[in-house]
Design an enzyme around this catalytic site. Structure first.
Site, mmCIF file in Angstrom:
data_model
loop_
_atom_site.group_PDB
_atom_site.id
_atom_site.type_symbol
_atom_site.label_atom_id
_atom_site.label_comp_id
_atom_site.label_asym_id
_atom_site.label_seq_id
_atom_site.Cartn_x
_atom_site.Cartn_y
_atom_site.Cartn_z
ATOM 1 N N ASP A 64 -21.775 48.911 38.114
ATOM 2 C CA ASP A 64 -21.476 50.102 37.322
ATOM 3 C C ASP A 64 -22.730 50.931 37.048
ATOM 4 O O ASP A 64 -22.642 52.017 36.483
ATOM 5 C CB ASP A 64 -20.741 49.760 36.019
ATOM 6 C CG ASP A 64 -21.555 48.900 35.059
ATOM 7 O OD1 ASP A 64 -22.673 48.476 35.417
ATOM 8 O OD2 ASP A 64 -21.073 48.660 33.932
ATOM 9 N N ASP A 72 -22.514 44.020 38.519
ATOM 10 C CA ASP A 72 -21.099 44.405 38.469
ATOM 11 C C ASP A 72 -20.867 45.817 38.974
ATOM 12 O O ASP A 72 -19.760 46.341 38.881
ATOM 13 C CB ASP A 72 -20.530 44.219 37.062
ATOM 14 C CG ASP A 72 -21.079 45.207 36.055
ATOM 15 O OD1 ASP A 72 -22.281 45.502 36.121
ATOM 16 O OD2 ASP A 72 -20.319 45.680 35.192
ATOM 17 N N SER A 93 -23.125 42.398 33.147
ATOM 18 C CA SER A 93 -23.837 43.539 33.721
ATOM 19 C C SER A 93 -25.198 43.112 34.254
ATOM 20 O O SER A 93 -25.274 42.264 35.135
ATOM 21 C CB SER A 93 -23.948 44.649 32.672
ATOM 22 O OG SER A 93 -24.414 45.844 33.242
ATOM 23 N N ASP A 97 -26.451 47.331 39.997
ATOM 24 C CA ASP A 97 -26.529 46.094 39.220
ATOM 25 C C ASP A 97 -25.391 45.154 39.615
ATOM 26 O O ASP A 97 -24.519 45.526 40.418
ATOM 27 C CB ASP A 97 -26.546 46.401 37.726
ATOM 28 C CG ASP A 97 -25.249 46.987 37.206
ATOM 29 O OD1 ASP A 97 -24.432 47.449 38.028
ATOM 30 O OD2 ASP A 97 -25.046 46.997 35.978
#
Length: 578
Positions: free
Chosen positions: A307, A305, A146, A303
């Site tokens: 999410d 990734d 993340s 961010d």
């Protein structure tokens, strides 16, 4: 196995990966780093695992990836031939070693005869969630840490519904992982051999198209892009979101879109930011620069990734202000529910989901439209679990899910927080308000006038390594043994302890059970409607302190928030210093 045995096991393994062997040789000279790398096995928790990349049992490397994947394989194999054939979808982000770790996971699963589908290039976490559902797979894996710093990577596991595994199912996988005694000797077949056998299949474009088609369904006013010239600046912070955000905005007709050039290229070192976290104002520096040059209306960051979503909006003075996750959530709830009400599509049984550390403002907004809100524990997997539950029972219709840490879900074709969906909806809301000569900040102020001036904050205390983990537990132990009576002179009226599943009413001296899974969290409610919450991070070496207040003005709320925060942190510092 103790630390010394772990170290010796790795030192004596003659087939150790050469890269890891070189790194191991270096850290053997540093006792502190060596201890942290080997004092325990990297924990496979309810959300998977996350750690520093490098050699060691407490590190992310090909061997700990194989161990986690073999545990998952054993879990899948217990579910029979159908689960084995349906297989596992694997995605990865832009971090160091992500493609390698993804393929190591695929090789481990495929060696056990489990069908695997690996994305041919980096993809977002929400698209992985969608792909599990779209391909009717048994499970999914995404290699990501993340918004952690560059030295980290991680491994998240998803169930067949596209949500992260519930604690009950995760415990079964954890048990399988913990049965594996030696991660170094796990056998995996060559990649080409498994591909030739059809056990590893590469996927990409087709899934992208189906995901994009679903993204376009969330729009409440698809025509708004043609009615308003909205200036947009977007940055993926060197991550995975750019391609799909670009396709989504173009498909919806937005023309005035600028991408931050330096941050539009995947970069595992995230070299233009201190942290690739859209919660941090520093991550918006280049977006603000470009926004001012282009007089943009809205700045958006995701961010690595994709999410989590951060939004900054232009105020009357021409400066940009970064919205918090709670503020963005309240704005989106108001926009979505108002749109559905105007169109006559607002269901009678609609429900919003939020976490226990998320502001009550969203609940107040939803109530004004006759929509109920349900609290869940921190972690989007609990929202995914609720979506599945009510999908099966028909009791409630999912309308929106969010958490204060910048995670949102609008359409349930994905079952994890989806920043790409949130980009499209935030842009649409901004266009809607611009048509009325308003900004998203103006919309927020109007919400405050209607429901009260809610303000929230988060303070994190980082305590790394073995000693840090013990210190975090000692803080929580202290506040359980000696519960707070007041904070900043304001009386504590009730306490929720999610570890004991008890809600204690201090004034009436009564207790009642909390109908949520157990979690190491303590929440204090104050006499003036404020609350504070203590929670150790599940993915980072931190303990987090959440604060929420309500006042009659922005200034009053900010002053109250500052005082309560200072009071609690002072009490925590006293405990840490002991």
């Amino acid at each position: 196995m103790n630390m010394k045995n772990n170290i010796e096991k790795w030192k004596s393994y003659i087939s150790l990966d050469h890269y890891l062997q070189d790194q191991l040789t270096k850290i053997l000279e540093d006792d502190k780093i060596l201890c942290d790398a080997f004092y325990k096995d990297l924990e496979f928790g309810t959300g998977g695992m996350r750690g520093v990349i490098g050699p060691g049992t407490n590190r992310m490397n090909i061997y700990t990836i194989r161990k986690a994947s073999l545990g998952l394989a054993k879990y899948i194999l217990e579910h029979g031939e159908e689960a084995k054939v349906r297989g596992v979808v694997i995605a990865y982000d832009s971090r160091h070693k992500s493609p390698l770790f993804a393929m190591e996971a695929a090789r481990t699963l495929a060696t056990q005869g489990i069908q695997t589908y690996v994305f041919d290039k980096l993809k977002s976490t929400p698209e992985l969630s969608f792909a599990v559902r779209h391909l009717h797979a048994s499970a999914g894996i995404v290699i990501t840490a993340s918004h952690n710093s560059p030295e980290y990577n991680g491994y998240k596991v998803y169930g067949e519904d596209g949500a992260q595994l519930t604690p009950k199912e995760a415990d079964k996988v954890i048990a399988k992982v913990n049965e594996i005694e030696n991660e170094l000797t796990i056998s995996v077949s060559p990649e080409e051999e498994l591909k030739n056998a059809g056990l590893i299949q590469m996927i990409g474009g087709n899934v992208d198209r189906f995901y994009l088609n679903q993204l376009l369904t969330i729009s409440e006013r698809a025509e708004i892009s043609k009615e308003v010239d909205l200036g947009i600046v977007f940055t993926p912070l060197h991550g995975t979101a750019l391609n799909m955000v670009d396709k989504g905005l173009k498909s919806l007709g937005y023309q005035n879109v600028h991408y931050v050039e330096e941050q539009s290229v995947p970069d595992a070192d995230f070299s233009t930011v201190k942290s690739p976290n859209p919660e941090d104002k520093e991550a918006f520096e280049l977006a603000i620069r470009d926004g001012k040059e282009r007089d943009a209306d809205i700045l958006i960051a995701t961010d690595p990734d994709a999410d989590r979503l951060g939004v900054a909006v232009k105020k009357a003075d021409g400066e940009y202000t970064l919205l918090t996750g709670n503020q963005t959530g309240a704005i989106l709830i108001d926009y979505i529910l108002n749109s559905k009400k105007e169109k006559g599509t607002l269901p009678n049984n609609g429900r919003i989901f939020k976490t226990i550390v998320t502001s009550e403002l969203g609940r107040k907004v939803a109530e004004s439209y006759g929509v109920s809100t349900e609290d869940v524990l921190t972690g989007f997997k609990f929202i995914g679990e609720k979506i599945k539950q009510y999908e099966q029972t028909g009791e409630y219709e999912f309308l929106f899910g969010y958490e204060e840490s910048y995670g949102y879900l609008i359409g349930d074709f994905a079952r994890d927080k989806d920043a790409i969906q949130a980009v499209l909806m935030a842009v649409e809301a901004a266009a809607y308000y611009k048509k009325q000569d308003l900004t998203l900040y103006d919309a927020l102020l109007e919400i405050y006038k209607r429901f009260g001036y809610y303000k929230e904050d988060l303070h994190s205390l980082t305590l790394k390594g073995k000693d840090g983990a013990e210190q975090i537990q000692s803080i929580l132990t202290h506040f359980r043994a000696e519960p707070l009576q007041e904070i900043n002179g304001i009386e504590v009226v009730s306490i929720e302890d999610y570890k004991t599943s008890l809600r204690s009413d201090i004034q009436n001296q009564t207790e009642e059970s909390i109908s949520l899974p157990k979690s190491n969290v303590i929440k204090y409610f104050l006499a003036d409607g404020s609350w504070v919450c203590l929670r150790p991070s599940g993915t980072e070496p931190k303990i987090k302190f959440y604060f929420s207040v309500i006042g009659d003005s922005l200034e009053g709320s900010e002053a109250k928030l500052s005082s309560i925060k200072s009071s609690l942190i002072s009490k925590v510092d006293t405990v840490v210093a002991r």
